[in-house]
Design a protein around this motif. Structure first.
Motif, PDB file in Angstrom:
ATOM      1  N   GLY A  52     -14.181  17.446  23.169  1.00 42.46           N
ATOM      2  CA  GLY A  52     -13.825  18.105  24.417  1.00 42.46           C
ATOM      3  C   GLY A  52     -14.221  17.249  25.615  1.00 42.46           C
ATOM      4  N   VAL A  53     -14.033  17.816  26.763  1.00 47.85           N
ATOM      5  CA  VAL A  53     -14.473  17.255  28.055  1.00 47.85           C
ATOM      6  C   VAL A  53     -14.109  15.776  28.247  1.00 47.85           C
ATOM      7  CG1 VAL A  53     -16.314  18.956  28.318  1.00 47.85           C
ATOM      8  CG2 VAL A  53     -16.890  16.771  27.284  1.00 47.85           C
ATOM      9  N   ASN A  54     -12.964  15.354  27.740  1.00 44.74           N
ATOM     10  CA  ASN A  54     -12.581  13.934  27.866  1.00 44.74           C
ATOM     11  C   ASN A  54     -12.481  13.457  29.308  1.00 44.74           C
ATOM     12  OD1 ASN A  54     -10.375  13.026  25.070  1.00 44.74           O
ATOM     13  ND2 ASN A  54     -12.476  13.770  25.091  1.00 44.74           N
ATOM     14  N   ILE A  81      -3.864  23.684  26.331  1.00 48.90           N
ATOM     15  CA  ILE A  81      -3.199  23.509  25.037  1.00 48.90           C
ATOM     16  C   ILE A  81      -1.793  22.947  25.244  1.00 48.90           C
ATOM     17  CG2 ILE A  81      -2.219  24.766  23.061  1.00 48.90           C
ATOM     18  CD1 ILE A  81      -4.517  26.763  23.296  1.00 48.90           C
ATOM     19  N   GLU A  82      -1.089  23.513  26.217  1.00 48.91           N
ATOM     20  CA  GLU A  82       0.305  23.134  26.432  1.00 48.91           C
ATOM     21  C   GLU A  82       0.396  21.686  26.940  1.00 48.91           C
ATOM     22  OE1 GLU A  82      -1.260  25.861  27.522  1.00 48.91           O
ATOM     23  OE2 GLU A  82      -0.358  27.413  26.255  1.00 48.91           O
ATOM     24  N   ASP A  83      -0.540  21.288  27.821  1.00 46.94           N
ATOM     25  CA  ASP A  83      -0.526  19.903  28.346  1.00 46.94           C
ATOM     26  C   ASP A  83      -0.807  18.890  27.242  1.00 46.94           C
ATOM     27  OD1 ASP A  83      -0.056  20.761  30.891  1.00 46.94           O
ATOM     28  OD2 ASP A  83      -2.152  20.613  31.557  1.00 46.94           O
ATOM     29  N   VAL A  84      -1.784  19.192  26.391  1.00 46.50           N
ATOM     30  CA  VAL A  84      -2.142  18.229  25.339  1.00 46.50           C
ATOM     31  C   VAL A  84      -1.019  18.160  24.304  1.00 46.50           C
ATOM     32  CG1 VAL A  84      -3.842  17.591  23.578  1.00 46.50           C
ATOM     33  CG2 VAL A  84      -4.612  18.597  25.740  1.00 46.50           C
ATOM     34  N   ALA A  85      -0.435  19.319  23.984  1.00 44.83           N
ATOM     35  CA  ALA A  85       0.668  19.326  23.010  1.00 44.83           C
ATOM     36  C   ALA A  85       1.830  18.482  23.527  1.00 44.83           C
ATOM     37  CB  ALA A  85       1.125  20.754  22.745  1.00 44.83           C
ATOM     38  N   ALA A  86       2.122  18.611  24.814  1.00 39.97           N
ATOM     39  CA  ALA A  86       3.251  17.862  25.382  1.00 39.97           C
ATOM     40  C   ALA A  86       3.005  16.353  25.293  1.00 39.97           C
ATOM     41  CB  ALA A  86       3.487  18.282  26.834  1.00 39.97           C
ATOM     42  N   ALA A  87       1.736  15.951  25.342  1.00 41.02           N
ATOM     43  CA  ALA A  87       1.422  14.514  25.294  1.00 41.02           C
ATOM     44  C   ALA A  87       1.456  13.970  23.867  1.00 41.02           C
ATOM     45  CB  ALA A  87       0.045  14.266  25.912  1.00 41.02           C
ATOM     46  N   GLY A  88       1.293  14.849  22.885  1.00 41.92           N
ATOM     47  CA  GLY A  88       1.266  14.408  21.483  1.00 41.92           C
ATOM     48  C   GLY A  88       2.677  14.084  21.001  1.00 41.92           C
ATOM     49  N   TYR A 124     -13.535   6.402  20.278  1.00 44.10           N
ATOM     50  CA  TYR A 124     -12.286   6.505  21.045  1.00 44.10           C
ATOM     51  C   TYR A 124     -12.538   7.028  22.452  1.00 44.10           C
ATOM     52  CZ  TYR A 124     -11.136  11.601  20.553  1.00 44.10           C
ATOM     53  OH  TYR A 124     -11.092  12.972  20.632  1.00 44.10           O
ATOM     54  N   VAL A 125     -13.626   7.803  22.598  1.00 42.93           N
ATOM     55  CA  VAL A 125     -13.952   8.266  23.959  1.00 42.93           C
ATOM     56  C   VAL A 125     -14.473   7.096  24.804  1.00 42.93           C
ATOM     57  CG1 VAL A 125     -15.225   9.980  25.307  1.00 42.93           C
ATOM     58  CG2 VAL A 125     -14.494  10.513  22.985  1.00 42.93           C
ATOM     59  N   TYR A 126     -15.201   6.176  24.161  1.00 39.32           N
ATOM     60  CA  TYR A 126     -15.616   4.968  24.891  1.00 39.32           C
ATOM     61  C   TYR A 126     -14.386   4.145  25.265  1.00 39.32           C
ATOM     62  CZ  TYR A 126     -20.291   6.089  23.095  1.00 39.32           C
ATOM     63  OH  TYR A 126     -21.467   6.717  22.793  1.00 39.32           O
ATOM     64  N   GLY A 127     -13.429   4.062  24.347  1.00 41.63           N
ATOM     65  CA  GLY A 127     -12.185   3.340  24.651  1.00 41.63           C
ATOM     66  C   GLY A 127     -11.473   3.981  25.839  1.00 41.63           C
ATOM     67  N   HIS A 175     -12.659   9.777  31.499  1.00 42.09           N
ATOM     68  CA  HIS A 175     -11.517   9.210  32.245  1.00 42.09           C
ATOM     69  C   HIS A 175     -10.691  10.381  32.776  1.00 42.09           C
ATOM     70  CE1 HIS A 175      -7.796   7.089  33.107  1.00 42.09           C
ATOM     71  NE2 HIS A 175      -8.468   5.947  32.985  1.00 42.09           N
ATOM     72  N   PRO A 176     -10.226  10.287  34.022  1.00 45.20           N
ATOM     73  CA  PRO A 176      -9.493  11.442  34.585  1.00 45.20           C
ATOM     74  C   PRO A 176      -8.242  11.820  33.791  1.00 45.20           C
ATOM     75  CG  PRO A 176      -9.443   9.532  36.083  1.00 45.20           C
ATOM     76  CD  PRO A 176     -10.433   9.228  35.009  1.00 45.20           C
ATOM     77  N   HIS A 177      -7.650  10.888  33.078  1.00 44.11           N
ATOM     78  CA  HIS A 177      -6.439  11.231  32.307  1.00 44.11           C
ATOM     79  C   HIS A 177      -6.743  12.021  31.028  1.00 44.11           C
ATOM     80  CE1 HIS A 177      -4.207   7.642  34.368  1.00 44.11           C
ATOM     81  NE2 HIS A 177      -4.470   8.629  35.193  1.00 44.11           N
ATOM     82  N   GLY A 178      -8.016  12.029  30.636  1.00 41.78           N
ATOM     83  CA  GLY A 178      -8.513  12.924  29.588  1.00 41.78           C
ATOM     84  C   GLY A 178      -7.726  12.969  28.290  1.00 41.78           C
ATOM     85  N   GLU A 179      -7.700  14.154  27.695  1.00 44.57           N
ATOM     86  CA  GLU A 179      -7.122  14.336  26.351  1.00 44.57           C
ATOM     87  C   GLU A 179      -5.645  13.949  26.250  1.00 44.57           C
ATOM     88  OE1 GLU A 179      -8.937  16.589  27.911  1.00 44.57           O
ATOM     89  OE2 GLU A 179     -10.769  16.767  26.718  1.00 44.57           O
ATOM     90  N   PRO A 180      -4.812  14.228  27.292  1.00 50.16           N
ATOM     91  CA  PRO A 180      -3.407  13.811  27.137  1.00 50.16           C
ATOM     92  C   PRO A 180      -3.280  12.296  26.940  1.00 50.16           C
ATOM     93  CG  PRO A 180      -3.569  15.458  28.856  1.00 50.16           C
ATOM     94  CD  PRO A 180      -4.991  15.102  28.472  1.00 50.16           C
ATOM     95  N   ALA A 181      -4.154  11.510  27.590  1.00 51.30           N
ATOM     96  CA  ALA A 181      -4.101  10.051  27.409  1.00 51.30           C
ATOM     97  C   ALA A 181      -4.482   9.695  25.974  1.00 51.30           C
ATOM     98  CB  ALA A 181      -5.037   9.365  28.396  1.00 51.30           C
ATOM     99  N   ALA A 182      -5.515  10.343  25.454  1.00 48.29           N
ATOM    100  CA  ALA A 182      -5.929  10.075  24.067  1.00 48.29           C
ATOM    101  C   ALA A 182      -4.823  10.508  23.099  1.00 48.29           C
ATOM    102  CB  ALA A 182      -7.236  10.800  23.756  1.00 48.29           C
ATOM    103  N   ALA A 183      -4.212  11.643  23.383  1.00 47.78           N
ATOM    104  CA  ALA A 183      -3.141  12.151  22.497  1.00 47.78           C
ATOM    105  C   ALA A 183      -1.947  11.198  22.505  1.00 47.78           C
ATOM    106  CB  ALA A 183      -2.710  13.546  22.935  1.00 47.78           C
ATOM    107  N   ARG A 184      -1.607  10.674  23.686  1.00 44.06           N
ATOM    108  CA  ARG A 184      -0.473   9.718  23.765  1.00 44.06           C
ATOM    109  C   ARG A 184      -0.782   8.452  22.978  1.00 44.06           C
ATOM    110  NH1 ARG A 184       0.203  11.627  29.026  1.00 44.06           N
ATOM    111  NH2 ARG A 184      -1.313  10.122  29.808  1.00 44.06           N
ATOM    112  N   ALA A 185      -2.025   7.945  23.130  1.00 46.48           N
ATOM    113  CA  ALA A 185      -2.395   6.722  22.407  1.00 46.48           C
ATOM    114  C   ALA A 185      -2.305   6.962  20.905  1.00 46.48           C
ATOM    115  CB  ALA A 185      -3.814   6.304  22.796  1.00 46.48           C
ATOM    116  N   ALA A 186      -2.829   8.089  20.459  1.00 45.39           N
ATOM    117  CA  ALA A 186      -2.805   8.400  19.030  1.00 45.39           C
ATOM    118  C   ALA A 186      -1.353   8.540  18.558  1.00 45.39           C
ATOM    119  CB  ALA A 186      -3.587   9.682  18.755  1.00 45.39           C
ATOM    120  N   ALA A 187      -0.557   9.276  19.332  1.00 45.42           N
ATOM    121  CA  ALA A 187       0.838   9.518  18.933  1.00 45.42           C
ATOM    122  C   ALA A 187       1.618   8.205  18.850  1.00 45.42           C
ATOM    123  CB  ALA A 187       1.509  10.469  19.915  1.00 45.42           C
ATOM    124  N   SER A 188       1.287   7.240  19.711  1.00 46.31           N
ATOM    125  CA  SER A 188       2.034   5.973  19.700  1.00 46.31           C
ATOM    126  C   SER A 188       1.824   5.236  18.378  1.00 46.31           C
ATOM    127  CB  SER A 188       1.619   5.096  20.881  1.00 46.31           C
ATOM    128  OG  SER A 188       0.325   4.545  20.659  1.00 46.31           O
TER     129      SER A 188
END
Ligand code: FNR
Length: 381
Positions: A92-94, A126-133, A332-335, A98-111
């Motif tokens: 949590g609390v990504n 939930i909806e924001d993170v899902a959209a980024a995945g 990955y949070v350090y990344g 970094h201000p881009h938080g979980e959606p940025a991590a989700a996009r990186a993972a999804a790529s």
């Protein structure tokens, strides 16, 4: 190969490829409060140290002339095809990293086709993170609220957003004694960080006199006890089954009897985890808990693993001891802290390439070929 090619032109990577060294890089990048929250552990840090030491108790015994020139890391977890036996752990609390938080991590993972387990304590809804995945399997982690209506509402939103697998974290029904956070009086949730899932929840909002936008502190103070004073019982698991129609995985199992109870409760999987050493001080290394649990229940449900994974060799050891896949936490949070979405991608590509090369050099072509005969117990110093 890319990194060596760039090296010929004098370019070295901006972020280290050594996942253990990422912590030091992040320390000089982040404010002490957020850094301490991410890096910290329970009390003396003994469990965090035990997590790393446990990997040293096992050594890989490489095999030769096996034709492992090309590898395929593809595997299945709970019947879902994944490109590698690695998921991003729910963290949590990504946005403190970094201000881009979980959606940025989700996009990186999804790529890379990797599944990020979305945390209830995310800084985005939930909806924001899902959209980024991406289109891959979506997993949602639940901190089980003590209000059933809020719980059902969160589960329904997760399902509507396309999450299919539920990970229920059992070991954090209250926060542990964490001196770094106590000394700095730093708790992200009090500042309204990591509360986005609750603040955007229609049922939770009806419980507030003033909206979270008008009074974030009041809303946080209503939410925190809802997920942090709720030590549930095994007999309550049918409630979750009733309200979730996909696989359910229990996270935070360390005792073999609890693993057996998870089977009795009809769960689909468990994560052998001690929350990265953040909850109970003086606990055995999570990898030390794995073999007896796999022995007892490995043929009855799927066993996943986390806590202390930093290298390809670590992944190999966990898989050889019977884990189906591992969850990667702090690195990955350090990344994310060091490079946003690109930083998470770099960390993931590093561990995937390390796993691929180390697996091949150890003489294996696929993760599923690994078994206990790939390892020996190292003599203790
Ligand atoms: C966590 N973890 C965690 N787990 C969970 O189920 N829900 C959560 O919201 C969080 N939040 C969280 C925040 C931070 C800052 C950390 C470091 C960890 C635990 C996480 O899922 C995982 O179990 C550990 O991080 C694994 O250990 P390593 O890889 O960090 O050593």
């Amino acid at each position: 190969h890319e990194i060596y090619a760039q090296g010929l032109q004098g370019h070295t990577p901006e972020i280290t490829c050594n996942l253990e060294a990422l912590e030091d890089a992040a320390r000089s990048h982040l404010e002490p409060g957020p850094f301490g929250y991410i890096a910290g552990g329970a009390s003396t840090g003994a469990t965090m140290r035990a997590n790393r030491e446990a990997f040293d108790h096992w050594r890989i015994v490489p095999r030769m002339l096996t034709g492992a020139t090309t590898r395929d890391l593809t595997t299945t977890v709970l019947g879902q095809t994944m490109p590698a036996p690695i998921l991003l752990a729910p963290i949590g609390v990504n946005s403190i990293a970094h201000p881009h938080g979980e959606p940025a991590a989700a996009r990186a993972a999804a790529s890379l086709g990797i599944t990020m387990v979305m945390s209830t304590a995310s800084s985005y809804s939930i909806e924001d993170v899902a959209a980024a995945g991406g289109d891959g399997p979506r997993w949602f982690q639940l901190y089980w609220p003590d209000d059933d209506a809020v719980c059902v509402s969160i589960l329904r939103r997760a399902r509507d957003a396309g999450f299919t697998t539920l990970v229920v974290t059992l070991d954090t029904w209250t926060l542990a004694w964490r001196p770094s956070d106590l000394d700095q009086a730093y708790l992200p949730f009090i500042r309204g960080i990591g509360t986005a899932v609750a603040f955007s929840d229609p049922v939770f909002r009806t419980m507030l006199d003033r909206s979270p936008e008008e009074d974030p502190v009041g809303a946080s103070l209503r939410w925190i006890p809802m997920i942090s004073r709720t030590c549930r019982g095994w007999d309550e698991l049918p409630f979750l089954r009733q309200h979730w129609d996909g696989p359910i995985v229990l996270k935070g199992i360390q005792h073999v009897d609890d693993a057996r109870r998870a089977v009795e409760a009809g769960m689909d999987g468990i994560v052998v985890s001690n929350h990265g050493g953040r909850q109970v001080d003086g606990v055995i290394g999570s990898l030390d808990a794995l073999p007896s649990i796999v022995d007892a229940v490995g043929d009855k449900l799927e066993v996943l693993f986390d806590s202390g994974v930093r290298t390809g060799a670590d992944v190999i050891k966990a898989l050889a001891l019977g884990a189906r896949a591992v969850l990667l936490g702090r690195p990955y949070v350090y990344g994310l802290a060091l490079g946003g979405e690109a930083g998470v991608r770099h960390v993931l590509r590093s561990i995937l390439a390390d796993l691929d090369q180390t697996l091949g050099l150890a003489g294996y072509r696929t993760p599923t070929e690994l078994g206990p005969d790939a390892l020996i117990r190292a003599p203790r110093a």
